[in-house]
Write an enzyme that holds these catalytic residues in place. Structure first.
Site, short mmCIF file in Angstrom:
data_model
loop_
_atom_site.label_atom_id
_atom_site.label_comp_id
_atom_site.label_asym_id
_atom_site.label_seq_id
_atom_site.Cartn_x
_atom_site.Cartn_y
_atom_site.Cartn_z
N HIS A 51 49.57 43.86 32.22
CA HIS A 51 49.20 43.06 31.22
C HIS A 51 50.13 43.47 29.85
O HIS A 51 50.22 44.74 29.72
CB HIS A 51 47.58 42.89 30.68
CG HIS A 51 47.12 41.91 31.76
ND1 HIS A 51 45.79 42.47 32.51
CD2 HIS A 51 47.15 40.83 32.23
CE1 HIS A 51 45.54 41.81 33.43
NE2 HIS A 51 46.19 40.50 33.43
N ASP A 54 48.24 46.27 28.35
CA ASP A 54 48.10 47.33 29.19
C ASP A 54 49.24 48.25 28.97
O ASP A 54 49.07 49.60 28.95
CB ASP A 54 48.08 47.18 30.86
CG ASP A 54 47.12 46.28 31.35
OD1 ASP A 54 45.85 46.50 30.95
OD2 ASP A 54 47.31 45.33 32.22
C1 XUL Z 1 42.48 36.15 36.85
C2 XUL Z 1 43.70 36.97 37.39
C3 XUL Z 1 44.39 37.80 36.63
C4 XUL Z 1 45.74 37.76 36.81
C5 XUL Z 1 46.51 38.60 35.62
O1 XUL Z 1 41.86 35.53 37.74
O2 XUL Z 1 43.81 36.64 38.56
O3 XUL Z 1 43.90 39.06 37.02
O4 XUL Z 1 46.14 37.95 38.00
O5 XUL Z 1 46.72 38.01 34.60
#
Ligand code: XUL
Ligand code: MN
Length: 346
Positions: A51, A54
């Site tokens: 992210h 992150d």
């Molecule tokens: C939410 C999900 C997230 C995404 C990344 O359900 O899967 O972890 O993969 O933002």
């Protein structure tokens, strides 16, 4: 174990989670990001997903110059460890600026915030050496149908995607659909929706998707069919394998934990479509059980990878010629049992 696997594996720092759920606190002490990176390497994984925060913590309080500086420092750390960055995803569901959605919020200032943050994520992705921006459209939907126009929301999503595509000529946007949670209905619930919206953008070739097994199951779909569908368009650019027990909250269980046959079908679909041949990674979006002790913190990840590789062996040793004969003869009963026997072993 087969030696010809072209597959490379990754996970995100959030997959080494502390065990908190909406009803109770963490059950394991938080670990540092550096610890997670070292563990990823030790466990034999190849890349990490990020992210935006992150990669650059507290991103909302940092200048563009500071964000770039910290992203460059992270890139150096990754290079030193031999770890690739698989993707960057703006975390658009935490901020007070996204409580009514991000790109589809009814507040224009908040929509701008979401776009700005997405552009910063693209900058980070470029610095980390990945051209994939993942968009899980967490709050793009509504609990109150009359509060938003579905049609206008599609237009707002397309406007936002267009800004991202214009910001960088190489970036590819991978939409990660999920039909519900946190919203009761999301505007982009399936791969079909994601690819349809891609076609409205200024550069449809650079808008594709990411399939998560659990999200497909929550949409009432077969994840293997979603894989085949996306790959028929050449649009499956990332993957979150996991498992899910029915139409509940998103469970992010270890891959194959609930439906081994479905997991086999997913691996088989990836194999027949040549997933990974263009550098795509197999990522596991899985979480440890709440009871997991810190010393077994990575087992859900290494087990998911182990299951994947064992199912890959099963996919590669499946008797396709006999299956073909059963199919030609409409003897689906025999085909069905052949799959079960193959999975159970002799
Ligand atoms: C939410 C999900 C997230 C995404 C990344 O359900 O899967 O972890 O993969 O933002
Ligand atoms: Mn996911």
């Amino acid at each position: 174990m087969s030696k010809k696997s072209p597959y490379r594996f990754c996970f995100g720092p959030w997959n080494i989670s502390e065990g908190a759920d909406p009803y109770g606190p963490a059950t394991r002490p938080a670990q540092t990001f550096n610890w997670k990176l070292a563990k990823l390497k030790e466990a034999g994984f190849d890349a990490m997903m990020f992210h935006d925060d992150d990669a650059v913590p507290d991103i909302d309080n940092k200048s563009e110059a500071q964000i770039r500086k910290e992203a460059k420092e992270l890139k150096k750390k990754l290079d030193d460890l031999g770890i690739a960055a698989e993707m960057v995803a703006p975390r658009l569901w935490f901020s007070p600026n996204t409580i009514d959605g991000a790109y589809t919020s009814n507040n224009p200032g908040h929509r701008q915030y979401a776009i700005d943050r997405s552009l910063r994520s693209i900058d980070i992705a470029k610095i980390l050496g990945t051209d994939i921006l993942v968009l899980w459209l967490a709050r793009e939907g509504t609990y109150i149908r009359e509060s938003k126009s579905g049609r206008h929301s599609v237009e707002l999503l397309v406007q936002a995607f267009d800004k991202m595509l214009a910001h960088d000529k190489k970036i590819r946007v991978a939409i990660e659909p999920k039909p519900n949670e946190p919203m009761d209905h999301a505007y982009i619930p399936t791969i079909g929706h994601a690819l349809a919206v891609a076609n409205l953008t200024r550069d449809p070739k650079r808008v594709g998707c990411l399939i998560e097994s659990a999200h497909a199951i929550l949409a009432g779909l077969d994840p293997a069919d979603e894989i085949d569908f996306a790959m028929a368009f050449g649009k499956l650019w990332s993957l979150h394998l996991n498992d899910q027990n029915g139409l509940k909250y998103d469970q992010d269980r270890p891959f194959g934990n609930t439906n081994l046959r479905s997991a086999f079908d997913q691996v088989r679909a990836l194999e027949r479509n040549g997933y990974g041949k263009n550098g795509e990674y197999v990522c596991f979006d899985v979480h440890p059980f709440r009871t997991t002790k810190p010393e077994r913190w990575l087992d859900h990840l290494t087990n998911s990878r182990r299951t994947f590789l064992r199912l890959l062996e099963k996919a590669r040793t499946f008797d396709e010629a006999t299956a073909k004969q059963f199919i030609a003869d409409w003897n689906y009963q025999a085909l069905d049992q052949m799959v079960l026997d193959h999975l159970m072993g002799k």
